[in-house]
Design a protein around this motif. Structure first.
Motif, PDB file in Angstrom:
ATOM      1  N   ALA A   9       0.846  -1.200   0.000  1.00  0.00           N
ATOM      2  CA  ALA A   9       0.000   0.000   0.000  1.00  0.00           C
ATOM      3  C   ALA A   9       0.883   1.252   0.000  1.00  0.00           C
ATOM      4  O   ALA A   9       2.056   1.203   0.380  1.00  0.00           O
ATOM      5  N   PRO A  11       1.631   3.991   1.777  1.00  0.00           N
ATOM      6  CA  PRO A  11       2.630   4.400   2.770  1.00  0.00           C
ATOM      7  C   PRO A  11       3.792   3.408   2.869  1.00  0.00           C
ATOM      8  O   PRO A  11       4.899   3.789   3.262  1.00  0.00           O
ATOM      9  N   TYR A  38      -2.752  -0.650  -6.681  1.00  0.00           N
ATOM     10  CA  TYR A  38      -2.376  -1.021  -8.054  1.00  0.00           C
ATOM     11  C   TYR A  38      -2.597   0.090  -9.065  1.00  0.00           C
ATOM     12  O   TYR A  38      -1.999   0.105 -10.122  1.00  0.00           O
ATOM     13  N   ASP A  39      -3.477   1.085  -8.765  1.00  0.00           N
ATOM     14  CA  ASP A  39      -3.632   2.198  -9.710  1.00  0.00           C
ATOM     15  C   ASP A  39      -2.268   2.869  -9.865  1.00  0.00           C
ATOM     16  O   ASP A  39      -1.503   2.941  -8.898  1.00  0.00           O
ATOM     17  N   SER A  63      -7.866  -5.590  -4.800  1.00  0.00           N
ATOM     18  CA  SER A  63      -8.797  -5.250  -3.715  1.00  0.00           C
ATOM     19  C   SER A  63      -9.724  -6.413  -3.393  1.00  0.00           C
ATOM     20  O   SER A  63      -9.895  -7.319  -4.202  1.00  0.00           O
ATOM     21  N   GLN A  69      -8.704 -10.893   0.676  1.00  0.00           N
ATOM     22  CA  GLN A  69      -7.484 -10.178   0.290  1.00  0.00           C
ATOM     23  C   GLN A  69      -6.279 -10.696   1.082  1.00  0.00           C
ATOM     24  O   GLN A  69      -5.230 -11.018   0.520  1.00  0.00           O
ATOM     25  N   ASP A  94       0.687  -1.282   9.161  1.00  0.00           N
ATOM     26  CA  ASP A  94      -0.520  -1.903   9.715  1.00  0.00           C
ATOM     27  C   ASP A  94      -1.558  -2.265   8.664  1.00  0.00           C
ATOM     28  O   ASP A  94      -2.748  -2.293   8.938  1.00  0.00           O
ATOM     29  N   PRO A 127      -9.318  -1.768  11.308  1.00  0.00           N
ATOM     30  CA  PRO A 127      -8.616  -2.953  10.820  1.00  0.00           C
ATOM     31  C   PRO A 127      -7.112  -2.850  11.078  1.00  0.00           C
ATOM     32  O   PRO A 127      -6.440  -3.849  11.357  1.00  0.00           O
ATOM     33  N   GLU A 128      -6.602  -1.622  11.035  1.00  0.00           N
ATOM     34  CA  GLU A 128      -5.158  -1.422  11.225  1.00  0.00           C
ATOM     35  C   GLU A 128      -4.717  -1.838  12.623  1.00  0.00           C
ATOM     36  O   GLU A 128      -3.602  -2.334  12.807  1.00  0.00           O
ATOM     37  N   HIS A 204      -9.247   8.885   4.086  1.00  0.00           N
ATOM     38  CA  HIS A 204      -9.393   7.561   3.468  1.00  0.00           C
ATOM     39  C   HIS A 204      -9.727   6.447   4.462  1.00  0.00           C
ATOM     40  O   HIS A 204     -10.008   5.325   4.071  1.00  0.00           O
ATOM     41  N   ARG A 205      -9.642   6.759   5.768  1.00  0.00           N
ATOM     42  CA  ARG A 205      -9.878   5.720   6.779  1.00  0.00           C
ATOM     43  C   ARG A 205     -11.232   5.067   6.597  1.00  0.00           C
ATOM     44  O   ARG A 205     -12.245   5.766   6.384  1.00  0.00           O
ATOM     45  N   ARG A 236     -10.824   5.014  -2.642  1.00  0.00           N
ATOM     46  CA  ARG A 236     -11.891   4.543  -1.745  1.00  0.00           C
ATOM     47  C   ARG A 236     -12.862   5.686  -1.427  1.00  0.00           C
ATOM     48  O   ARG A 236     -14.081   5.503  -1.372  1.00  0.00           O
ATOM     49  N   GLN A 239     -15.052   6.766  -4.435  1.00  0.00           N
ATOM     50  CA  GLN A 239     -16.224   5.888  -4.579  1.00  0.00           C
ATOM     51  C   GLN A 239     -17.289   6.228  -3.537  1.00  0.00           C
ATOM     52  O   GLN A 239     -18.483   6.245  -3.831  1.00  0.00           O
TER      53      GLN A 239
HETATM   54  C1  UD1 Z   1      -5.191   0.586   3.067  1.00  0.00           C
HETATM   55  C2  UD1 Z   1      -4.855   0.171   4.471  1.00  0.00           C
HETATM   56  C3  UD1 Z   1      -4.774   1.373   5.375  1.00  0.00           C
HETATM   57  C4  UD1 Z   1      -3.819   2.400   4.793  1.00  0.00           C
HETATM   58  C5  UD1 Z   1      -4.184   2.719   3.368  1.00  0.00           C
HETATM   59  C6  UD1 Z   1      -3.139   3.608   2.757  1.00  0.00           C
HETATM   60  C7  UD1 Z   1      -5.752  -2.027   5.132  1.00  0.00           C
HETATM   61  C8  UD1 Z   1      -6.802  -2.759   5.884  1.00  0.00           C
HETATM   62  N1  UD1 Z   1      -5.912  -0.706   5.033  1.00  0.00           N
HETATM   63  O1  UD1 Z   1      -6.468   1.175   3.089  1.00  0.00           O
HETATM   64  O2  UD1 Z   1      -4.298   0.997   6.630  1.00  0.00           O
HETATM   65  O3  UD1 Z   1      -3.887   3.567   5.572  1.00  0.00           O
HETATM   66  O4  UD1 Z   1      -4.231   1.512   2.600  1.00  0.00           O
HETATM   67  O5  UD1 Z   1      -3.632   4.318   1.662  1.00  0.00           O
HETATM   68  O6  UD1 Z   1      -4.819  -2.623   4.651  1.00  0.00           O
HETATM   69  N2  UD1 Z   1      -8.622   1.065  -4.587  1.00  0.00           N
HETATM   70  C9  UD1 Z   1      -8.485   1.431  -5.912  1.00  0.00           C
HETATM   71  N3  UD1 Z   1      -7.229   1.426  -6.435  1.00  0.00           N
HETATM   72  C10 UD1 Z   1      -6.115   1.085  -5.734  1.00  0.00           C
HETATM   73  C11 UD1 Z   1      -6.283   0.687  -4.390  1.00  0.00           C
HETATM   74  C12 UD1 Z   1      -7.551   0.693  -3.839  1.00  0.00           C
HETATM   75  O7  UD1 Z   1      -9.451   1.745  -6.589  1.00  0.00           O
HETATM   76  O8  UD1 Z   1      -5.006   1.112  -6.278  1.00  0.00           O
HETATM   77  C13 UD1 Z   1     -10.003   1.081  -4.002  1.00  0.00           C
HETATM   78  C14 UD1 Z   1     -10.706  -0.261  -4.121  1.00  0.00           C
HETATM   79  O9  UD1 Z   1     -12.058  -0.018  -4.354  1.00  0.00           O
HETATM   80  C15 UD1 Z   1     -10.535  -0.846  -2.733  1.00  0.00           C
HETATM   81  C16 UD1 Z   1     -10.522   0.384  -1.841  1.00  0.00           C
HETATM   82  O10 UD1 Z   1      -9.878   1.388  -2.609  1.00  0.00           O
HETATM   83  O11 UD1 Z   1     -11.560  -1.749  -2.396  1.00  0.00           O
HETATM   84  C17 UD1 Z   1      -9.788   0.179  -0.544  1.00  0.00           C
HETATM   85  O12 UD1 Z   1      -8.457  -0.294  -0.783  1.00  0.00           O
HETATM   86  P1  UD1 Z   1      -7.717  -1.185   0.328  1.00  0.00           P
HETATM   87  O13 UD1 Z   1      -6.315  -1.398  -0.102  1.00  0.00           O
HETATM   88  O14 UD1 Z   1      -8.527  -2.369   0.688  1.00  0.00           O
HETATM   89  O15 UD1 Z   1      -7.747  -0.272   1.602  1.00  0.00           O
HETATM   90  P2  UD1 Z   1      -7.331   1.253   1.782  1.00  0.00           P
HETATM   91  O16 UD1 Z   1      -8.552   2.010   2.144  1.00  0.00           O
HETATM   92  O17 UD1 Z   1      -6.527   1.708   0.625  1.00  0.00           O
END
Ligand code: UD1
Ligand code: UDP
Length: 362
Positions: A9, A11, A38-39, A63, A69, A94, A127-128, A204-205, A236, A239
């Motif tokens: 991720a 950070p 991944y974006d 995701s 995941q 985390d 979750p963190e 984003h939390r 996130r 959306q």
């Molecule tokens: C995650 C971490 C969070 C961290 C954050 C940093 C967990 C549980 N959470 O949260 O601790 O602070 O990353 O940014 O691991 N999405 C995209 N493109 C991407 C990535 C995500 O569209 O490249 C969208 C998807 O719809 C996805 C949603 O964002 O379902 C959430 O992504 P996810 O990686 O599950 O959690 P974060 O909110 O990014």
């Protein structure tokens, strides 16, 4: 030593950059990207901005709900660890990538180091918090960013293999800020912003984006604040805003997420930062920018106690009132070390190579 570093991720890419630099001088590092982010603007841009080596593996997990995941990551990481047979696995922070890396390493009896160990929000709904509790329980080496994190671990009975090294995110600011500041004038001009003349916002939390009430509270506060606002929006959050039909006023500029160098430049010139991000709260402190934290609690209570960070939650009245009155001026003690955490981590690994389960006695 052969070290597998797990990232996934945003950070984690930033934290990996200074650590990779330090480790690669004396060790063989295998960089594994789980594919959690991944974006291009959540992943590729950081490898470019930070000159981070390309990952040796990209597991392409993407995701999904937590279980799927994390489980996919574990299954794919296990294969990599079998093949690579490393002497150490490093996880950081985390995220679900942290949790999967920690579990995969521990199940294969591979020594595990956790960077940013001992952070606690004492809110198990995050979750963190769950990810960090597990990673800390399993780690053989714990690298802490503050002395308070060392105390948190001690209270949980974890006292050996614990090192206060400081924050590798401060290392990153030390290394990359000069480059970021060089590009600041052109960037601000392009965004039609003046130095010290805007607020920078990130949200984003899960606790905020998964609640229409809380996200609406933040947006309604931003809409009511008469000052230019720049808001690089996490996918996130993008959306969630669309799902809940929330609209920003004209002075609130929603833009795509930005790369690390642009983000540092924007932070350094902001008049104030409003965020629910852990990394952004810390960077605000490093750079001396007042920070309003859009949460009810924070892992970084030290920054609140010294007066540079204020917990404001998501109630619009509370946020607007804090925007009006919060003017920190006091000293900023070096809570997060001196910006040489990565070198300290390398020194610890040199002096005491980790063994699996070596401190498992409490
Ligand atoms: C995650 C971490 C969070 C961290 C954050 C940093 C967990 C549980 N959470 O949260 O601790 O602070 O990353 O940014 O691991 N999405 C995209 N493109 C991407 C990535 C995500 O569209 O490249 C969208 C998807 O719809 C996805 C949603 O964002 O379902 C959430 O992504 P996810 O990686 O599950 O959690 P974060 O909110 O990014
Ligand atoms: N960041 C960035 N671009 C953005 C938003 C954040 O480069 O559009 C950087 C920020 O400077 C910090 C890190 O991402 O270094 C924080 O990541 P994030 O807020 O996603 O996660 P957290 O720190 O809360 O886990």
């Amino acid at each position: 030593m052969k070290i597998v570093s797990v990232v996934g991720a945003r950070p984690e890419f930033i934290q990996a950059a200074p650590v990779s630099r330090a480790l690669r001088q004396e060790h063989h590092e295998v960089l594994v990207h789980t594919g959690q982010h991944y974006d291009d603007r959540m992943s590729r841009i950081f490898f470019e901005d930070l000159d981070l080596p390309q990952p040796d593996y990209n597991l392409g997990v993407g995701s999904g709900p937590h279980g799927r995941q994390t489980g996919e990551m574990m299954a794919r990481l296990e294969e990599v660890l079998f093949r690579e047979q490393p002497d150490l696995v490093i996880v950081r922070g985390d995220t679900n990538s942290t949790l999967a890396g920690a579990l995969a390493a521990a199940k294969l009896h591979i020594p595990l180091a956790h960077i940013e160990a001992g952070e606690r929000s004492f809110n198990k709904r995050m979750p963190e918090e769950i990810n960090r509790l597990v990673a800390d329980r399993l780690a053989d080496l714990h690298f802490c960013i503050t002395r308070r994190a060392v105390q948190h671990l001690a209270r949980e009975g974890i006292t050996e293999g614990v090192f206060f090294v400081g924050d590798v995110m401060l290392d990153a600011v030390r290394i990359y800020l000069p480059r970021a500041l060089e590009r600041a004038p052109a960037l601000l001009e392009q965004l039609d912003l003046s130095p010290g003349g805007y607020l920078l916002v990130t949200v984003h939390r899960a606790g905020n984006t998964d609640s229409p009430h809380r996200l609406a509270g933040v947006l309604s506060a931003l809409n009511a604040i008469p000052e230019p606002i720049l808001f690089p929006v996490h996918p996130r959050t993008r959306q969630a805003l669309s799902r809940y039909g929330l609209q920003a006023a004209d002075h609130v500029r929603l833009i795509e997420p930005v790369g690390y160098l642009d983000m540092l430049a924007l932070e350094a010139h902001a008049r104030m930062i409003l965020t629910d991000s852990g990394g952004v709260q810390r960077e605000a402190y490093f750079l001396g920018i007042p920070c309003l934290t859009l949460r009810e609690e924070t892992e970084l209570m030290e920054t609140v106690e010294v007066g540079w960070n204020l917990l404001v939650g998501t109630d619009p009245r509370r946020i607007v009132e804090a925007w009006r009155s919060f003017r920190p001026r006091g000293p900023r003690p070096p809570l997060f070390g001196d910006g040489h955490a990565a070198e300290r981590i390398a020194a610890v690994l040199r002096q005491s190579p980790p063994r699996f389960g070596q401190h498992y006695r409490w």
